[in-house]
Design a protein around this motif. Sequence first.
Motif, PDB file in Angstrom:
ATOM      1  N   ASP A 141       0.830  -1.204   0.000  1.00 14.08           N
ATOM      2  CA  ASP A 141       0.000   0.000   0.000  1.00 14.08           C
ATOM      3  C   ASP A 141       0.866   1.258   0.000  1.00 14.08           C
ATOM      4  O   ASP A 141       0.554   2.239  -0.682  1.00 14.08           O
ATOM      5  CB  ASP A 141      -0.926   0.024   1.214  1.00 14.08           C
ATOM      6  N   LEU A 142       1.954   1.227   0.774  1.00 19.05           N
ATOM      7  CA  LEU A 142       2.872   2.373   0.789  1.00 19.05           C
ATOM      8  C   LEU A 142       3.441   2.632  -0.599  1.00 19.05           C
ATOM      9  O   LEU A 142       3.461   3.763  -1.076  1.00 19.05           O
ATOM     10  CB  LEU A 142       4.041   2.093   1.744  1.00 19.05           C
ATOM     11  N   LEU A 143       3.912   1.572  -1.231  1.00 16.10           N
ATOM     12  CA  LEU A 143       4.503   1.707  -2.562  1.00 16.10           C
ATOM     13  C   LEU A 143       3.477   2.223  -3.568  1.00 16.10           C
ATOM     14  O   LEU A 143       3.780   3.114  -4.372  1.00 16.10           O
ATOM     15  CB  LEU A 143       5.093   0.367  -3.019  1.00 16.10           C
ATOM     16  N   THR A 144       2.284   1.719  -3.506  1.00 21.17           N
ATOM     17  CA  THR A 144       1.218   2.173  -4.412  1.00 21.17           C
ATOM     18  C   THR A 144       0.955   3.663  -4.233  1.00 21.17           C
ATOM     19  O   THR A 144       0.855   4.408  -5.217  1.00 21.17           O
ATOM     20  CB  THR A 144      -0.069   1.366  -4.185  1.00 21.17           C
ATOM     21  N   LEU A 145       0.870   4.119  -2.987  1.00 23.91           N
ATOM     22  CA  LEU A 145       0.621   5.542  -2.734  1.00 23.91           C
ATOM     23  C   LEU A 145       1.746   6.424  -3.275  1.00 23.91           C
ATOM     24  O   LEU A 145       1.484   7.462  -3.893  1.00 23.91           O
ATOM     25  CB  LEU A 145       0.460   5.795  -1.236  1.00 23.91           C
ATOM     26  N   VAL A 146       2.984   6.012  -3.060  1.00 22.77           N
ATOM     27  CA  VAL A 146       4.106   6.807  -3.563  1.00 22.77           C
ATOM     28  C   VAL A 146       4.083   6.842  -5.098  1.00 22.77           C
ATOM     29  O   VAL A 146       4.303   7.888  -5.699  1.00 22.77           O
ATOM     30  CB  VAL A 146       5.449   6.276  -3.023  1.00 22.77           C
ATOM     31  N   ARG A 147       3.813   5.708  -5.697  1.00 21.75           N
ATOM     32  CA  ARG A 147       3.773   5.666  -7.176  1.00 21.75           C
ATOM     33  C   ARG A 147       2.633   6.486  -7.744  1.00 21.75           C
ATOM     34  O   ARG A 147       2.733   6.979  -8.858  1.00 21.75           O
ATOM     35  CB  ARG A 147       3.693   4.208  -7.649  1.00 21.75           C
ATOM     36  N   GLU A 148       1.556   6.622  -6.998  1.00 18.70           N
ATOM     37  CA  GLU A 148       0.405   7.391  -7.487  1.00 18.70           C
ATOM     38  C   GLU A 148       0.591   8.892  -7.294  1.00 18.70           C
ATOM     39  O   GLU A 148      -0.110   9.692  -7.906  1.00 18.70           O
ATOM     40  CB  GLU A 148      -0.873   6.948  -6.765  1.00 18.70           C
ATOM     41  N   TRP A 149       1.514   9.294  -6.426  1.00  9.90           N
ATOM     42  CA  TRP A 149       1.711  10.710  -6.178  1.00  9.90           C
ATOM     43  C   TRP A 149       2.227  11.370  -7.448  1.00  9.90           C
ATOM     44  O   TRP A 149       3.213  10.941  -8.038  1.00  9.90           O
ATOM     45  CB  TRP A 149       2.678  10.944  -5.025  1.00  9.90           C
ATOM     46  N   ASP A 150       1.576  12.420  -7.861  1.00 10.65           N
ATOM     47  CA  ASP A 150       1.902  13.072  -9.129  1.00 10.65           C
ATOM     48  C   ASP A 150       3.003  14.101  -8.921  1.00 10.65           C
ATOM     49  O   ASP A 150       2.756  15.213  -8.454  1.00 10.65           O
ATOM     50  CB  ASP A 150       0.655  13.729  -9.706  1.00 10.65           C
ATOM     51  N   THR A 151       4.226  13.721  -9.266  1.00  9.53           N
ATOM     52  CA  THR A 151       5.352  14.631  -9.089  1.00  9.53           C
ATOM     53  C   THR A 151       5.348  15.777 -10.099  1.00  9.53           C
ATOM     54  O   THR A 151       6.143  16.695  -9.982  1.00  9.53           O
ATOM     55  CB  THR A 151       6.691  13.874  -9.199  1.00  9.53           C
ATOM     56  N   GLU A 152       4.485  15.702 -11.073  1.00  6.43           N
ATOM     57  CA  GLU A 152       4.424  16.777 -12.066  1.00  6.43           C
ATOM     58  C   GLU A 152       3.371  17.814 -11.728  1.00  6.43           C
ATOM     59  O   GLU A 152       3.223  18.802 -12.425  1.00  6.43           O
ATOM     60  CB  GLU A 152       4.114  16.185 -13.458  1.00  6.43           C
ATOM     61  N   ALA A 153       2.628  17.594 -10.636  1.00  4.42           N
ATOM     62  CA  ALA A 153       1.576  18.551 -10.260  1.00  4.42           C
ATOM     63  C   ALA A 153       2.207  19.899  -9.936  1.00  4.42           C
ATOM     64  O   ALA A 153       3.292  19.968  -9.382  1.00  4.42           O
ATOM     65  CB  ALA A 153       0.798  18.023  -9.060  1.00  4.42           C
ATOM     66  N   PRO A 154       1.511  20.991 -10.255  1.00  2.00           N
ATOM     67  CA  PRO A 154       2.064  22.294  -9.920  1.00  2.00           C
ATOM     68  C   PRO A 154       2.243  22.427  -8.419  1.00  2.00           C
ATOM     69  O   PRO A 154       1.427  21.962  -7.649  1.00  2.00           O
ATOM     70  CB  PRO A 154       1.020  23.286 -10.449  1.00  2.00           C
TER      71      PRO A 154
END
Length: 155
Positions: A141-154
Motif C-alpha cells: 500500500d505504501l509503494l502504491t501511494l508513492v507511485r500514485e503521487w503526481d510529481t508533475e503537479a504544480p
Amino acid sequence: MNIGDLLAPERVHCQTDVSSKKRALEMLGEMLSNHLPKLTQGEIFDSLLARERLGSTGLGHGVAIPHGRLAGASEACAALLKLEKGVDYDAPDSEPVDILFALVVPADCTDEHLQILALLARMFSDPETLARLRSTSGPSDLLTLVREWDTEAPG
C-alpha cells in the motif's frame, strides 16, 4: 520523474521494532545494499550517518530524508521505512520521525540528487499525502501511494 520509480517492493518496509535513529539508518542501509551490489550495508550506513552529522535530514512533521552520494552507486536508488512508533531524529520541529525515505545516488549526480530531494520535500510537505501514508497497513500500500503521487503537479 516518478518518485515511485526509485523504489522496489523489497525496499519498502513497515517496521515496528526500530528504537533509534541509528537503527533506522542501519535498516535503510541494509535495504539499499540488496539493490546496490557494489556497496555494503556498512558503506551505505556510513554515508547516511556522515550526512546526518552535517545536519539532521529530518524535515519535520515526522518525516526524514536521509541521503548520500556514493561512488559505488550506478543509479539513484531509494528505500522507504514506515515506523509504528516515531524515533527521536533531531528534526527541526522536535517531533519523532516515523517516515524515512532514504536516497542514494552516484557521487557525480549532484543535479539529479537535488531534483529528487526537492520532489521528496514537496511530496512530504503535503498533509494529505502524509495522512494517507500513515494510514496504510502494509508495504504494498505504501509503494502504491508513492507511485500514485503526481510529481508533475504544480507546486
